[in-house]
Motif scaffolding. Structure first.
Motif, mmCIF file in Angstrom:
data_model
loop_
_atom_site.group_PDB
_atom_site.id
_atom_site.type_symbol
_atom_site.label_atom_id
_atom_site.label_comp_id
_atom_site.label_asym_id
_atom_site.label_seq_id
_atom_site.Cartn_x
_atom_site.Cartn_y
_atom_site.Cartn_z
ATOM 1 N N ALA A 98 -17.868 -28.564 13.968
ATOM 2 C CA ALA A 98 -16.498 -28.434 14.479
ATOM 3 C C ALA A 98 -16.363 -27.194 15.366
ATOM 4 O O ALA A 98 -15.617 -27.206 16.347
ATOM 5 C CB ALA A 98 -15.485 -28.416 13.335
ATOM 6 N N ARG A 107 -17.695 -30.038 25.373
ATOM 7 C CA ARG A 107 -16.892 -31.264 25.442
ATOM 8 C C ARG A 107 -17.077 -31.944 26.800
ATOM 9 O O ARG A 107 -17.209 -33.164 26.882
ATOM 10 C CB ARG A 107 -15.411 -30.965 25.202
ATOM 11 C CG ARG A 107 -15.148 -30.322 23.842
ATOM 12 C CD ARG A 107 -13.749 -30.596 23.352
ATOM 13 N NE ARG A 107 -13.557 -32.000 23.037
ATOM 14 C CZ ARG A 107 -13.950 -32.566 21.900
ATOM 15 N NH1 ARG A 107 -14.506 -31.887 20.946
ATOM 16 N NH2 ARG A 107 -13.756 -33.860 21.711
ATOM 17 N N ARG A 128 -13.094 -38.986 18.353
ATOM 18 C CA ARG A 128 -11.807 -38.326 18.113
ATOM 19 C C ARG A 128 -10.911 -38.424 19.340
ATOM 20 O O ARG A 128 -9.701 -38.331 19.242
ATOM 21 C CB ARG A 128 -12.029 -36.832 17.816
ATOM 22 C CG ARG A 128 -12.897 -36.543 16.610
ATOM 23 C CD ARG A 128 -12.161 -36.900 15.343
ATOM 24 N NE ARG A 128 -12.831 -36.378 14.147
ATOM 25 C CZ ARG A 128 -13.971 -36.800 13.659
ATOM 26 N NH1 ARG A 128 -14.622 -37.784 14.250
ATOM 27 N NH2 ARG A 128 -14.474 -36.275 12.559
ATOM 28 N N ARG A 178 -12.040 -29.522 8.355
ATOM 29 C CA ARG A 178 -12.482 -30.167 9.597
ATOM 30 C C ARG A 178 -11.311 -30.902 10.258
ATOM 31 O O ARG A 178 -11.119 -30.839 11.472
ATOM 32 C CB ARG A 178 -13.638 -31.115 9.321
ATOM 33 C CG ARG A 178 -14.587 -31.228 10.469
ATOM 34 C CD ARG A 178 -16.023 -30.971 10.074
ATOM 35 N NE ARG A 178 -16.481 -31.930 9.085
ATOM 36 C CZ ARG A 178 -16.914 -33.140 9.406
ATOM 37 N NH1 ARG A 178 -16.918 -33.538 10.659
ATOM 38 N NH2 ARG A 178 -17.356 -33.944 8.479
ATOM 39 N N ASP A 179 -10.481 -31.570 9.458
ATOM 40 C CA ASP A 179 -9.272 -32.242 9.983
ATOM 41 C C ASP A 179 -8.435 -31.228 10.748
ATOM 42 O O ASP A 179 -7.928 -31.493 11.823
ATOM 43 C CB ASP A 179 -8.378 -32.743 8.830
ATOM 44 C CG ASP A 179 -8.812 -34.099 8.287
ATOM 45 O OD1 ASP A 179 -9.800 -34.656 8.790
ATOM 46 O OD2 ASP A 179 -8.147 -34.593 7.355
ATOM 47 N N ASP A 182 -10.124 -30.048 13.978
ATOM 48 C CA ASP A 182 -10.136 -31.132 14.967
ATOM 49 C C ASP A 182 -8.750 -31.409 15.544
ATOM 50 O O ASP A 182 -8.623 -31.776 16.707
ATOM 51 C CB ASP A 182 -10.683 -32.426 14.337
ATOM 52 C CG ASP A 182 -12.187 -32.372 14.116
ATOM 53 O OD1 ASP A 182 -12.854 -31.525 14.738
ATOM 54 O OD2 ASP A 182 -12.690 -33.180 13.326
ATOM 55 N N SER A 183 -7.700 -31.255 14.723
ATOM 56 C CA SER A 183 -6.379 -31.625 15.253
ATOM 57 C C SER A 183 -5.628 -30.463 15.881
ATOM 58 O O SER A 183 -4.611 -30.670 16.526
ATOM 59 C CB SER A 183 -5.542 -32.316 14.176
ATOM 60 O OG SER A 183 -5.528 -31.536 13.023
ATOM 61 N N ARG A 185 -7.415 -27.900 17.759
ATOM 62 C CA ARG A 185 -8.159 -27.209 18.822
ATOM 63 C C ARG A 185 -7.455 -27.446 20.171
ATOM 64 O O ARG A 185 -6.765 -28.437 20.378
ATOM 65 C CB ARG A 185 -9.612 -27.689 18.874
ATOM 66 C CG ARG A 185 -9.752 -29.122 19.261
ATOM 67 C CD ARG A 185 -11.177 -29.478 19.672
ATOM 68 N NE ARG A 185 -11.220 -30.905 19.898
ATOM 69 C CZ ARG A 185 -11.909 -31.750 19.137
ATOM 70 N NH1 ARG A 185 -12.645 -31.344 18.147
ATOM 71 N NH2 ARG A 185 -11.860 -33.041 19.402
ATOM 72 N N LEU A 190 -7.564 -34.077 18.198
ATOM 73 C CA LEU A 190 -7.428 -35.441 17.679
ATOM 74 C C LEU A 190 -5.947 -35.818 17.694
ATOM 75 O O LEU A 190 -5.153 -35.271 16.944
ATOM 76 C CB LEU A 190 -7.954 -35.481 16.237
ATOM 77 C CG LEU A 190 -7.730 -36.778 15.460
ATOM 78 C CD1 LEU A 190 -8.524 -37.924 16.085
ATOM 79 C CD2 LEU A 190 -8.132 -36.606 14.013
#
Ligand code: CDP
Ligand code: CDP
Length: 219
Positions: A98, A107, A128, A178-179, A182-183, A185, A190
């Protein structure tokens, strides 16, 4: 140029299993976009690079030779001639991926590599940001979800089967962390694409989810 079915969602929402099932049923190529973020992470770790040092990760990623090919109906890649598979699932990679996936240059490299795969044919791609960033024009976008407790339980069962002895609470904590990364950043978090069909699989079987996707694509 083939069609691309985009399947996004958080960890253990069923993306890999569902995507493989849909790809198999429709004869499309299965693409695990997370494997590329894991590949960058794995390569950095094996080169002794600190994954919290973006400049070093970028340098290591850019100097490696990446090659993409199709094997057994799935997109695969080699890094400097090596094809990591099980290596991508290790604890060291899982704990650092992550951080690596928040680096904008990483990315950009992964997004461009994923787009280039369309020349191989029709794809089912899971990740994602597939519907929001990689293939925003795809008419076939799905967002899989399930309650965090159910997702942590699914992950835990997999780890137990693989012989890893992490505690259930640790799996839950790592999934939530991690959720959150990821949501929140800045680059490509996400989120649910505006035109994605949301499928909550908390109490659905895999087969029901696969059939829901196939039905939507064919109608
Ligand atoms: O790819 P992602 O992390 O989203 O999830 P997965 O690896 O496809 O699914 C995690 C686990 O949940 C697998 O072991 C699946 O068999 C299981 N699963 C399930 O039991 N029921 C569902 N509706 C979806 C997934
Ligand atoms: O197995 P799991 O679903 O937890 O993760 P994965 O799909 O293998 O992806 C590993 C990590 O890569 C995720 O936690 C994300 O940080 C990142 N990722 C991403 O940022 N964008 C994608 N399209 C796919 C993965």
């Amino acid at each position: 140029m083939g069609k691309t079915i985009a399947i996004d969602g958080p960890s253990a929402s069923g993306k890999s299993t569902v995507s493989k099932g849909v790809a198999g049923a429709l004869g499309y190529i299965y693409v695990d976009s997370g494997a590329l973020y894991r590949g960058v992470t794995w390569h950095a770790i094996r080169q002794g690079v600190d994954t919290k040092n973006p400049a070093a990760v970028i340098e290591c990623m850019q100097t490696a030779t990446w090659d993409f090919f199709i094997k057994d109906g799935a997109s695969t890649f080699s890094i400097d001639g090596d094809v990591p598979v099980q290596e991508l699932r290790g604890k060291d990679v899982r704990e650092s991926v992550a951080d690596v996936a928040v680096i904008p240059e990483v990315r950009q490299f992964v997004v461009e590599s994923l787009r280039s795969l369309e020349h191989f044919g029709s794809l089912v791609m899971e990740g994602r940001d597939i519907g929001t960033v990689v293939f925003p024009d795809s008419p076939h976008k799905f967002y899989l979800d399930a309650d965090p407790e159910e997702r942590a339980m699914r992950r835990y069962r997999e780890l137990v089967e693989a012989g890893e002895n992490e505690k259930a609470e640790e799996v839950m904590a790592s999934l939530k962390k991690r959720d959150q990364i990821d949501s929140t950043r800045e680059t490509d978090p996400l989120t649910i694409a505006r035109d994605a069909q949301v499928i909550d699989s908390t109490s659905m079987t895999l087969e029901e989810v696969i059939q829901t996707v196939i039905h939507a694509v064919e109608n």
